[in-house]
Each structure stands twice: as structure tokens, then as C-alpha cells.
Design an enzyme around this catalytic site. Structure first.
Site, PDB file in Angstrom:
ATOM      1  N   ASP A   1       0.864  -1.183   0.000  1.00 21.21           N
ATOM      2  CA  ASP A   1       0.000   0.000   0.000  1.00 21.21           C
ATOM      3  C   ASP A   1       0.899   1.231   0.000  1.00 21.21           C
ATOM      4  O   ASP A   1       1.505   1.564   1.019  1.00 21.21           O
ATOM      5  CB  ASP A   1      -0.906  -0.014   1.233  1.00 21.21           C
ATOM      6  CG  ASP A   1      -1.778   1.238   1.350  1.00 21.21           C
ATOM      7  OD1 ASP A   1      -1.772   2.069   0.404  1.00 21.21           O
ATOM      8  OD2 ASP A   1      -2.452   1.389   2.383  1.00 21.21           O
TER       9      ASP A   1
ATOM     10  N   TYR B   1      -5.684  13.282 -11.663  1.00 24.29           N
ATOM     11  CA  TYR B   1      -4.664  12.518 -12.379  1.00 24.29           C
ATOM     12  C   TYR B   1      -3.704  13.457 -13.098  1.00 24.29           C
ATOM     13  O   TYR B   1      -2.478  13.308 -12.995  1.00 24.29           O
ATOM     14  CB  TYR B   1      -5.330  11.564 -13.380  1.00 24.29           C
ATOM     15  CG  TYR B   1      -4.354  10.678 -14.108  1.00 24.29           C
ATOM     16  CD1 TYR B   1      -3.903   9.490 -13.540  1.00 24.29           C
ATOM     17  CD2 TYR B   1      -3.883  11.012 -15.371  1.00 24.29           C
ATOM     18  CE1 TYR B   1      -3.004   8.672 -14.196  1.00 24.29           C
ATOM     19  CE2 TYR B   1      -2.979  10.196 -16.046  1.00 24.29           C
ATOM     20  CZ  TYR B   1      -2.550   9.032 -15.460  1.00 24.29           C
ATOM     21  OH  TYR B   1      -1.658   8.224 -16.115  1.00 24.29           O
TER      22      TYR B   1
ATOM     23  N   THR C   1      -4.031  -0.369 -22.298  1.00 28.35           N
ATOM     24  CA  THR C   1      -4.009  -1.070 -21.016  1.00 28.35           C
ATOM     25  C   THR C   1      -5.438  -1.307 -20.547  1.00 28.35           C
ATOM     26  O   THR C   1      -6.399  -0.804 -21.143  1.00 28.35           O
ATOM     27  CB  THR C   1      -3.263  -0.259 -19.939  1.00 28.35           C
ATOM     28  OG1 THR C   1      -3.971   0.964 -19.702  1.00 28.35           O
ATOM     29  CG2 THR C   1      -1.836   0.051 -20.370  1.00 28.35           C
TER      30      THR C   1
END
Length: 244
Positions: free
Chosen positions: A64, A149, A184
Site C-alpha cells: 500500500d 490525475y 491497457t
């Protein structure tokens, strides 16, 4: 004289987010070049569905990247690391306008990159190693549905440059690769819309989407002795999208 396009014996690459589409291509290419590879995913399900299961020599670990404790403990397990690749990343189309989602994306993509870099710094200083961060063409060319993002990847670009300057005295090189539109799982649904897919392809100089393998080559090169004078740079692997 050692071949500058090959890796010395015992070379160890840690690929954070290495079980994803681009990450697994990077981990696989390192492995095929004779490198010891450790790759991480955020949970067991991510590890189970990874293509890296075909390579039992590659160590797969759960990590994580938003946990200081987990990242510190993970880095502390190794005696030698020569290259750290930061490939862990998420996005959430439209949801990133919610502050909690915005903060989550930044914590994984940007702060996570810094967190792992800090944790591995002593190991990389000891080996004279390098870091390769995965940025994005969206650090330079924004999209309206993923503000977090875009902001996070812009941050990765400047973090790369700042760490390259700060850690040069430690012998650590820090570079980044900025992929463009790569096929992807994260964009598989969108590519089902052929008009959308073809419109994006037409905007690139090469008139097509890229593949994860085509990103991996630049990453692995930046870890090679052949690139030892490269630091603080960002390599665009976008089929010429940003050149237009």
C-alpha cells in the site's frame, strides 16, 4: 569493459505497481535482461491476475503506497536495490471532482511516488542506483474528466527534477517516462468505442496507440549503465502526440 547496455551481476530492480499493464511489461523486460525483479500490487487480487505469474523468478509483493509504515517496512527488507520504478497509479473519471477522490489520487500517484523514493533512498545511495518515475503526457496535455490525475502527473514531473538535483550528490539518478495513449486495462472500455479509439490514434504522429512493451524499453534503458549521464529528464513515449 562492461557492456553499458547490460546489467551487472546481482542487479535488483523494484517495480512499484509492477503487476499492472505497464508495470508488468517493465518487470518482464527487466527479468528478460537478467535482472532480479521484485514487483508490487495493491492487493492479492492484483497479484493473482497479473501476467507476471508466468515468471516465478519475479517476486510478487503486496504494498500500500499510501502507508508510511508499510512502505518503510517493505524497503527495510532489502539489502540491495539498484533501480526503483514508481509505476503505481490510479484515476477515477469524473469522480475526481470530489475532494476525497482528488486527495486519494494524489496520495497514490504523487505522494506515493515520493514516499517510496524516500524509503529507498539509502539503498539507492549505497548502490549508486536510480529511480524511474512513471509520469504521463497528461502532465502536459490535460483531459477534463481527470483533474487529479493530470495534477498528480504534473507533480511527478517536477518531483523527478527536484529529486534529481537534490540527490545527485548521493549518486542517485532520477528520471521519468511519460507515456501517451497506451493500450491497457484502464482504457479498455473506452477503446471499445472505435470512433474514440481512432480519433485518438489520428492525433499521434504514428497514427496508433502504443503498447506497454513500448514504454518498458525506455524505462529499462534509463536504469542501464548506458544512461548514467541522464538525470532530471522526462522521456515522452507518446507516438508523437505532444509533438503536434
Amino acid at each position: 569493459m562492461h557492456d553499458p547496455f547490460s546489467f551487472p551481476p546481482g542487479f535488483h530492480a523494484v517495480v512499484i505497481g509492477g503487476v499492472g499493464g505497464i508495470g508488468s511489461a517493465i518487470a518482464t523486460l527487466f527479468h528478460l535482461r537478467g535482472v532480479k525483479v521484485t514487483a508490487t500490487g495493491h492487493d492479492q487480487a492484483a497479484l493473482d491476475r497479473s501476467s507476471l505469474a508466468a515468471y516465478p523468478e519475479i517476486a510478487l509483493e503486496i504494498l500500500d503506497v499510501t502507508s508510511d509504515e508499510a512502505v518503510g517496512a517493505f524497503a527495510g527488507r532489502f539489502d540491495r536495490v539498484d533501480t526503483l520504478v514508481n509505476c503505481a497509479g490510479i484515476l477515477a473519471r469524473d469522480e475526481e471532482f470530489k475532494i476525497e477522490t482528488f486527495q486519494r489520487v494524489l496520495d497514490v500517484n504523487l505522494t506515493g511516488t515520493f514516499r517510496t523514493a524516500m524509503a529507498f533512498r539509502p539503498l539507492l545511495a549505497a548502490s549508486g542506483g536510480s529511480i524511474v518515475n512513471i509520469a504521463s503526457m497528461n502532465a502536459y496535455s490535460a483531459l477534463p474528466r481527470i483533474p487529479a490525475y493530470c495534477a498528480s502527473k504534473g507533480g511527478v514531473v517536477m518531483l523527478t527534477k527536484a529529486l534529481a538535483i537534490a540527490w545527485a550528490e548521493d549518486g542517485i539518478r532520477v528520471n521519468a517516462v511519460a507515456p501517451g495513449f497506451i493500450e491497457t486495462a484502464i482504457n479498455a472500455e473506452g477503446r471499445k468505442d472505435t470512433a474514440h479509439r481512432d480519433r485518438i490514434a489520428a492525433r499521434t504522429a504514428l497514427k496508433r496507440w502504443g503498447t506497454p512493451d513500448e514504454v518498458a524499453g525506455s524505462v529499462v534503458f534509463l536504469a542501464m549503465p548506458a544512461s548514467r549521464y541522464a538525470t532530471g529528464t522526462v522521456y515522452a513515449v507518446d507516438g508523437g502526440f505532444l509533438a503536434g
